[in-house]
Scaffold this motif. Structure first.
Motif, PDB file in Angstrom:
ATOM      1  N   UNK A 201      19.647 -39.216  -5.646  1.00 24.27           N
ATOM      2  CA  UNK A 201      19.429 -37.926  -4.974  1.00 24.27           C
ATOM      3  C   UNK A 201      20.392 -37.760  -3.801  1.00 24.27           C
ATOM      4  N   UNK A 202      20.647 -38.833  -3.051  1.00 25.64           N
ATOM      5  CA  UNK A 202      21.611 -38.751  -1.947  1.00 25.64           C
ATOM      6  C   UNK A 202      23.013 -38.459  -2.473  1.00 25.64           C
ATOM      7  N   UNK A 203      23.413 -39.137  -3.536  1.00 28.18           N
ATOM      8  CA  UNK A 203      24.738 -38.910  -4.110  1.00 28.18           C
ATOM      9  C   UNK A 203      24.861 -37.497  -4.665  1.00 28.18           C
ATOM     10  N   UNK A 204      23.797 -36.979  -5.257  1.00 32.27           N
ATOM     11  CA  UNK A 204      23.827 -35.609  -5.786  1.00 32.27           C
ATOM     12  C   UNK A 204      23.961 -34.596  -4.653  1.00 32.27           C
ATOM     13  N   UNK A 205      23.267 -34.807  -3.537  1.00 36.85           N
ATOM     14  CA  UNK A 205      23.373 -33.893  -2.394  1.00 36.85           C
ATOM     15  C   UNK A 205      24.797 -33.866  -1.845  1.00 36.85           C
ATOM     16  N   UNK A 206      25.413 -35.045  -1.730  1.00 37.39           N
ATOM     17  CA  UNK A 206      26.789 -35.117  -1.217  1.00 37.39           C
ATOM     18  C   UNK A 206      27.756 -34.394  -2.161  1.00 37.39           C
ATOM     19  N   UNK A 207      27.613 -34.622  -3.459  1.00 33.38           N
ATOM     20  CA  UNK A 207      28.502 -33.984  -4.429  1.00 33.38           C
ATOM     21  C   UNK A 207      28.335 -32.467  -4.431  1.00 33.38           C
ATOM     22  N   UNK A 208      27.084 -32.000  -4.382  1.00 26.38           N
ATOM     23  CA  UNK A 208      26.854 -30.550  -4.360  1.00 26.38           C
ATOM     24  C   UNK A 208      27.401 -29.923  -3.080  1.00 26.38           C
ATOM     25  N   UNK A 209      27.273 -30.629  -1.956  1.00 32.54           N
ATOM     26  CA  UNK A 209      27.832 -30.123  -0.707  1.00 32.54           C
ATOM     27  C   UNK A 209      29.345 -30.013  -0.758  1.00 32.54           C
ATOM     28  N   UNK A 210      29.995 -31.008  -1.359  1.00 32.83           N
ATOM     29  CA  UNK A 210      31.455 -30.964  -1.494  1.00 32.83           C
ATOM     30  C   UNK A 210      31.898 -29.813  -2.388  1.00 32.83           C
ATOM     31  N   UNK A 211      31.173 -29.583  -3.473  1.00 33.54           N
ATOM     32  CA  UNK A 211      31.511 -28.472  -4.368  1.00 33.54           C
ATOM     33  C   UNK A 211      31.332 -27.121  -3.669  1.00 33.54           C
ATOM     34  N   UNK A 212      30.270 -27.003  -2.873  1.00 36.39           N
ATOM     35  CA  UNK A 212      30.065 -25.748  -2.130  1.00 36.39           C
ATOM     36  C   UNK A 212      31.202 -25.519  -1.130  1.00 36.39           C
ATOM     37  N   UNK A 213      31.646 -26.586  -0.479  1.00 39.01           N
ATOM     38  CA  UNK A 213      32.744 -26.463   0.493  1.00 39.01           C
ATOM     39  C   UNK A 213      34.025 -26.017  -0.204  1.00 39.01           C
ATOM     40  N   UNK A 214      34.331 -26.634  -1.354  1.00 33.46           N
ATOM     41  CA  UNK A 214      35.548 -26.261  -2.088  1.00 33.46           C
ATOM     42  C   UNK A 214      35.459 -24.811  -2.561  1.00 33.46           C
ATOM     43  N   UNK A 215      34.303 -24.413  -3.070  1.00 33.23           N
ATOM     44  CA  UNK A 215      34.142 -23.030  -3.520  1.00 33.23           C
ATOM     45  C   UNK A 215      34.354 -22.047  -2.371  1.00 33.23           C
ATOM     46  N   UNK A 216      33.840 -22.398  -1.204  1.00 29.23           N
ATOM     47  CA  UNK A 216      34.003 -21.513  -0.048  1.00 29.23           C
ATOM     48  C   UNK A 216      35.470 -21.383   0.337  1.00 29.23           C
TER      49      UNK A 216
END
Length: 291
Positions: A201-216
Motif C-alpha cells: 500500500x505504501x509503494x502504491x501510494x508513492x507510485x500514484x503520487x508520482x504519476x499525478x505529479x507527471x500528469x500535472x
C-alpha cells in the motif's frame, strides 16, 4: 445331451476370451488414476507466500506490460524562461494578466523587487500544454523587449510507462494478499500477510503520487517570466537637471568615503600589533649587537 453341454461350454469360453482384454484395460486405467492421485497428493505446498503468488506472475505481468505499453500516450513536459524589459511595470503586468486570461493560464507565484537601479517582477506561470507556444508568442510581440528566452522539453514517457506497469502489478499482488488474508489459519501467517499488504500500500501510494505529479507537469507547462525596468540615470536620457545630478554624485562620493573610513577602522587590531612587533624586533636586534 453331451453335444448341448459341449456347445454351451464353447460359448462361455468365447465370451470370456472377448471380455478379457476390456477388463484388463479398465483395470489398467484404474491403476493409472490411483497412481496419479497419489503423486498429486504427495506434491508439497509452496513453502512461502511469495511462491504462491509467483505461480501466476508471468502471465499477468506480461499481459499487463503489453496492455500498458499500448495505451499510454507520449508524455512531454515543457518549461520556459523569459526576461522582458518594459517601460512601465504596472502597465506590463496588466497586459500579462489579459494574455493569461485568454489562454486559461494562471500565476502560481509572484515576486516583486524595487531597488535604486531597477524594478523586477518575477512570475511563475502555469499554462495548458496546448497554449504554451501561443503564450510565448504573445509575450514576445506586445509586452516589451525580450532580453532572453529559453524553452526546454523533457520526454518522460518511458518513466511514466515503467511506473504504470509496476503499479498495476502491485495492485494485483495486493488483491492476492487480501484474498490470502481471508484464508489465513494461523496468527503468524496473518501478521506476515498484513506486513506485506502494508508495504504494498505504501509503494502504491508513492507510485500514484508520482504519476499525478507527471500528469500535472505534462498537462500544465511552467513559464518563469521576469519583467524588468531599468532606473539608471544618464545625461543623455535623464530629464533631471544638473543640480540634482550633482547632489547625487556628491552623496555617492561621501558614501564611498564613509565606507573606506569604516573599513580602515575595522583594521585597528593590526595597527596595535604591528608597532608592538616592530618594537620587540628592534629590542632583540639591539641586544644582539651589545653581545
Amino acid at each position: 445331451m453331451k453335444s448341448i453341454i459341449l456347445s454351451s461350454l464353447c460359448l462361455i469360453l468365447i465370451n470370456c476370451s472377448k471380455s478379457g482384454p476390456a477388463q484388463q484395460e479398465a483395470k489398467a486405467d484404474l491403476v493409472d488414476m490411483i497412481s496419479e492421485d497419489k503423486v498429486s497428493a504427495n506434491v508439497p505446498p509452496p513453502s512461502s507466500i511469495s511462491e504462491k503468488l509467483l505461480s501466476d506472475e508471468k502471465s499477468t505481468t506480461n499481459s499487463i506490460s503489453e496492455h500498458q505499453a499500448d495505451t499510454i500516450s507520449r508524455k512531454v513536459i515543457k518549461n520556459g524562461e523569459m526576461r522582458i524589459q518594459v517601460s512601465d511595470i504596472k502597465k506590463a503586468q496588466n497586459q500579462v494578466n489579459d494574455i493569461l486570461k485568454k489562454n486559461n493560464a494562471y500565476i502560481q507565484k509572484e515576486d516583486f523587487q524595487n531597488t535604486d537601479m531597477d524594478e523586477n517582477l518575477n512570475l511563475v506561470i502555469r499554462v495548458p500544454y496546448k497554449s504554451f507556444d501561443i503564450l510565448i508568442n504573445s509575450f514576445s510581440d506586445g509586452v516589451g523587449s525580450v532580453l532572453s528566452k529559453n524553452i526546454s522539453s523533457n520526454d518522460v514517457t518511458e518513466e511514466y510507462t515503467d511506473i504504470s506497469i509496476k503499479l498495476a502489478n502491485k495492485k494485483i499482488y495486493l488483491e492476492k494478499y487480501l484474498d490470502m488474508l481471508k484464508r489465513a489459519s494461523t496468527t503468524k501467517d496473518m501478521l506476515e500477510i498484513q506486513e506485506k499488504i502494508r508495504g504494498l500500500e505504501d509503494e502504491i501510494d508513492v507510485a500514484e503520487g508520482r504519476l499525478r505529479f507527471i500528469d500535472d507537469r505534462v498537462n500544465y507547462s511552467t513559464l518563469n517570466l521576469s519583467l524588468y525596468r531599468e532606473k539608471v540615470r544618464s545625461s543623455a536620457t535623464s530629464k533631471i537637471g544638473f543640480g540634482s545630478r550633482f547632489i547625487d554624485s556628491f552623496t555617492e562620493g561621501w558614501n564611498s568615503f564613509v565606507s573606506f573610513f569604516l573599513g580602515v577602522i575595522s583594521l585597528w587590531p593590526f595597527f596595535l600589533i604591528i608597532p608592538f612587533m616592530v618594537f620587540l624586533w628592534r629590542k632583540w636586534k639591539l641586544r644582539k649587537r651589545n653581545k
